[in-house]
Design a protein around this motif. Structure first.
Motif, mmCIF file in Angstrom:
data_model
loop_
_atom_site.group_PDB
_atom_site.id
_atom_site.type_symbol
_atom_site.label_atom_id
_atom_site.label_comp_id
_atom_site.label_asym_id
_atom_site.label_seq_id
_atom_site.Cartn_x
_atom_site.Cartn_y
_atom_site.Cartn_z
ATOM 1 N N GLY A 110 0.787 -1.216 0.000
ATOM 2 C CA GLY A 110 0.000 0.000 0.000
ATOM 3 C C GLY A 110 0.821 1.269 0.000
ATOM 4 N N ARG A 111 2.093 1.161 -0.367
ATOM 5 C CA ARG A 111 2.980 2.330 -0.309
ATOM 6 C C ARG A 111 3.070 3.069 -1.630
ATOM 7 N NH1 ARG A 111 8.136 0.093 3.071
ATOM 8 N NH2 ARG A 111 8.527 2.320 3.366
ATOM 9 N N ILE A 112 2.558 2.474 -2.688
ATOM 10 C CA ILE A 112 2.512 3.152 -3.978
ATOM 11 C C ILE A 112 1.274 2.686 -4.735
ATOM 12 C CG2 ILE A 112 3.982 1.397 -5.088
ATOM 13 C CD1 ILE A 112 5.112 3.668 -6.843
ATOM 14 N N ASP A 113 0.619 3.619 -5.394
ATOM 15 C CA ASP A 113 -0.535 3.328 -6.241
ATOM 16 C C ASP A 113 -0.061 3.498 -7.682
ATOM 17 O OD1 ASP A 113 -2.885 3.489 -7.831
ATOM 18 O OD2 ASP A 113 -4.052 4.183 -6.098
ATOM 19 N N LEU A 204 13.565 6.058 -12.765
ATOM 20 C CA LEU A 204 12.547 6.674 -11.912
ATOM 21 C C LEU A 204 11.968 5.679 -10.911
ATOM 22 C CD1 LEU A 204 10.669 8.838 -14.563
ATOM 23 C CD2 LEU A 204 11.813 9.720 -12.514
ATOM 24 N N MET A 205 11.714 4.441 -11.353
ATOM 25 C CA MET A 205 11.132 3.463 -10.441
ATOM 26 C C MET A 205 12.135 3.052 -9.366
ATOM 27 S SD MET A 205 8.237 3.684 -11.733
ATOM 28 C CE MET A 205 7.594 2.859 -10.279
ATOM 29 N N GLY A 206 13.416 2.987 -9.706
ATOM 30 C CA GLY A 206 14.434 2.714 -8.697
ATOM 31 C C GLY A 206 14.504 3.839 -7.681
ATOM 32 N N MET A 207 14.403 5.077 -8.162
ATOM 33 C CA MET A 207 14.407 6.226 -7.252
ATOM 34 C C MET A 207 13.187 6.205 -6.346
ATOM 35 S SD MET A 207 15.698 9.338 -9.742
ATOM 36 C CE MET A 207 15.592 10.558 -8.405
ATOM 37 N N ALA A 208 12.032 5.825 -6.889
ATOM 38 C CA ALA A 208 10.815 5.750 -6.071
ATOM 39 C C ALA A 208 10.967 4.710 -4.968
ATOM 40 C CB ALA A 208 9.614 5.420 -6.958
ATOM 41 N N ALA A 209 11.557 3.563 -5.304
ATOM 42 C CA ALA A 209 11.763 2.515 -4.297
ATOM 43 C C ALA A 209 12.671 3.015 -3.182
ATOM 44 C CB ALA A 209 12.353 1.270 -4.955
ATOM 45 N N GLU A 210 13.719 3.722 -3.543
ATOM 46 C CA GLU A 210 14.617 4.279 -2.521
ATOM 47 C C GLU A 210 13.899 5.314 -1.660
ATOM 48 O OE1 GLU A 210 19.190 3.923 -4.090
ATOM 49 O OE2 GLU A 210 18.200 5.863 -4.294
ATOM 50 N N HIS A 211 13.148 6.200 -2.307
ATOM 51 C CA HIS A 211 12.493 7.290 -1.583
ATOM 52 C C HIS A 211 11.445 6.765 -0.609
ATOM 53 C CE1 HIS A 211 11.074 11.336 -0.852
ATOM 54 N NE2 HIS A 211 9.841 11.011 -1.229
ATOM 55 N N LEU A 212 10.684 5.771 -1.025
ATOM 56 C CA LEU A 212 9.603 5.256 -0.186
ATOM 57 C C LEU A 212 10.104 4.395 0.964
ATOM 58 C CD1 LEU A 212 7.050 4.363 -2.992
ATOM 59 C CD2 LEU A 212 6.851 6.220 -1.330
ATOM 60 N N THR A 213 11.255 3.755 0.782
ATOM 61 C CA THR A 213 11.775 2.866 1.826
ATOM 62 C C THR A 213 12.886 3.506 2.651
ATOM 63 O OG1 THR A 213 13.427 1.922 0.333
ATOM 64 C CG2 THR A 213 11.259 0.842 0.414
#
Length: 416
Positions: A110-113, A204-213
């Motif tokens: 539930g951390r990304i839609d 971008l998706m790698g950056m999103a994973a880093e930012h959210l975790t």
């Protein structure tokens, strides 16, 4: 909800060994026919004849081990070392499957839609506020994001040797700087309106994973994929240039074809980062894709996540569709799922039947050569389809070889 690190290693190992009931196929009970070994070897020979020092095919039938095949042609390096299917190599865009797994696990938590603006899951200022692109569109290569690698590799044609030495081998780029190269070009079309392969999307998706975790991308890979699956030959060490342990030497075909191949093994790989920086082996790629296509029983993603990843949309290339980090190719005997990858000196195709019963890893240690790319891709057909399941090949013309109706389009950008 599940945390990212509580998967069962036992479940993962069992899924890899048994591949019981893949989540995206209803044909799990069918026993696959033996691969056309002679045709596979002939196809690999064409790869070498086209300019690669060596090539191999590793075919694994998890339900019928007697059908396993490992075929190697040529050399692992120009010093004369025979090609070895057990050595490590750079996997290029096969990395996108790994990144997609990390993203889908965040979706499950539930951390990304996937259908909300991606900018909301990135560090502030990464994307313009008026960009409506979603994670789903990005992962499908349908967001209109300009591919930053065009700027680094010189967009017009297969002219990469000079660019490699100037901008790739030793340069270290921050992911945000790669995205900035793309953003300055603006969106290329209305998001969702077309398919256009973009490595920047997976940065971008790698950056999103880093930012959210709050965790580095390399740690996420290691803790959520490499360690649980016991992928001991797989690593992400960007920007470290060398490949440790026994590995295959990669060669970039010189822009001036009269000059020798360029050893491109050592490079930072920061220019491609989470879109292509992983180093692995055939056995580890087999283990990974088998667990992925097992869905919930594989321990990487849920059945629902796998269904979304495998829900492909046709591209402009016949026989090729794309989902969320998974490519689907239509062969004469059915459809296969996986990905391909090209990074200077290396190219790999990793595909599986949707039920995970048969996996195929194809490899060649040369790039910047479209003939090598096409010949390697054509090896998928005999690797998956036996003589009895494949349709007859067309007769040869008296004036030359007629292209087979089962030739598989080489969809990767042959420059990278």
């Amino acid at each position: 909800m599940r945390t990212g690190l509580t998967r069962s290693v036992t479940t993962l190992a069992a899924a890899v060994a048994l591949v019981a009931g893949g989540a995206v196929s209803a044909s799990a009970e069918q026993t696959p026919a033996a691969p056309d070994t002679g045709a596979v070897r002939a196809a690999l020979q064409r790869v070498v004849d086209s300019g690669a020092p060596g090539a191999f095919a590793v075919i694994r039938d998890h339900g019928t081990p007697g059908l396993d095949r490992s075929l190697a042609i040529g050399k692992a390096d120009l010093d004369g070392t025979p090609m070895d299917t057990d050595r490590r190599f750079r996997v290029g865009s096969n990395n996108k499957m790994f990144t997609s797994v990390l993203v889908m696990r965040l979706v499950e938590q539930g951390r990304i839609d996937l259908d909300k603006p991606l900018r909301d899951y990135l560090p502030e200022g990464t994307l313009p506020q008026d960009w409506p692109i979603t994670a789903r569109q990005v992962m499908e290569h349908r967001a209109g994001v300009y591919d930053h690698t065009n700027d680094l590799l010189e967009q017009s044609g297969e002219e990469t040797t000079d660019a490699f030495e100037k901008r790739i081998r030793n340069n270290v780029y921050a992911p945000k700087d790669l995205v900035a190269m793309s953003v300055k070009h603006g969106l290329q079309y209305t998001p969702g309106g077309a398919y256009s392969y973009s490595n920047t999307g997976y940065v971008l998706m790698g950056m999103a994973a880093e930012h959210l975790t709050g965790r580095p991308y390399a740690e996420l890979l290691r803790e959520q994929i490499f360690k649980p699956l016991k992928l001991r030959q797989t690593s992400f060490t960007v920007p470290k240039k060398s490949i440790t342990g026994p590995h295959i030497t990669g060669y970039l075909t010189n822009d001036d074809r009269s000059k020798p191949l360029l050893d491109s093994t050592e490079q930072t790989a920061s220019w491609i980062w989470s879109a292509g920086g992983v180093v692995s082996s055939a056995s580890d790629l087999d283990r990974f894709v088998t667990a992925l296509l097992a869905g919930s029983s594989g321990g990487l993603v849920s059945d629902d996540s796998l269904r979304q990843m495998a829900s492909v949309i046709p591209t402009s290339t016949a026989k090729i569709s794309y989902g969320l980090g998974l490519r689907e190719i239509t062969l004469s005997c059915g459809k296969v799922l996986g990905h391909g990858g090209i990074v200077q000196g290396y190219q790999t195709q990793t595909f599986s039947t949707p039920d995970g019963k048969r996996t195929v890893v194809l490899f060649a240690n040369a790039s910047n050569n479209g003939a090598v790319t096409q010949s390697l891709t054509n090896t998928l057909e005999p690797a998956f389809c036996s003589k009895t399941t494949a349709s007859p090949a067309p007769r040869r013309s008296l004036t030359g070889n007629k292209k087979s109706s089962h030739s598989v389009p080489a969809v990767e950008d042959t420059r990278i």
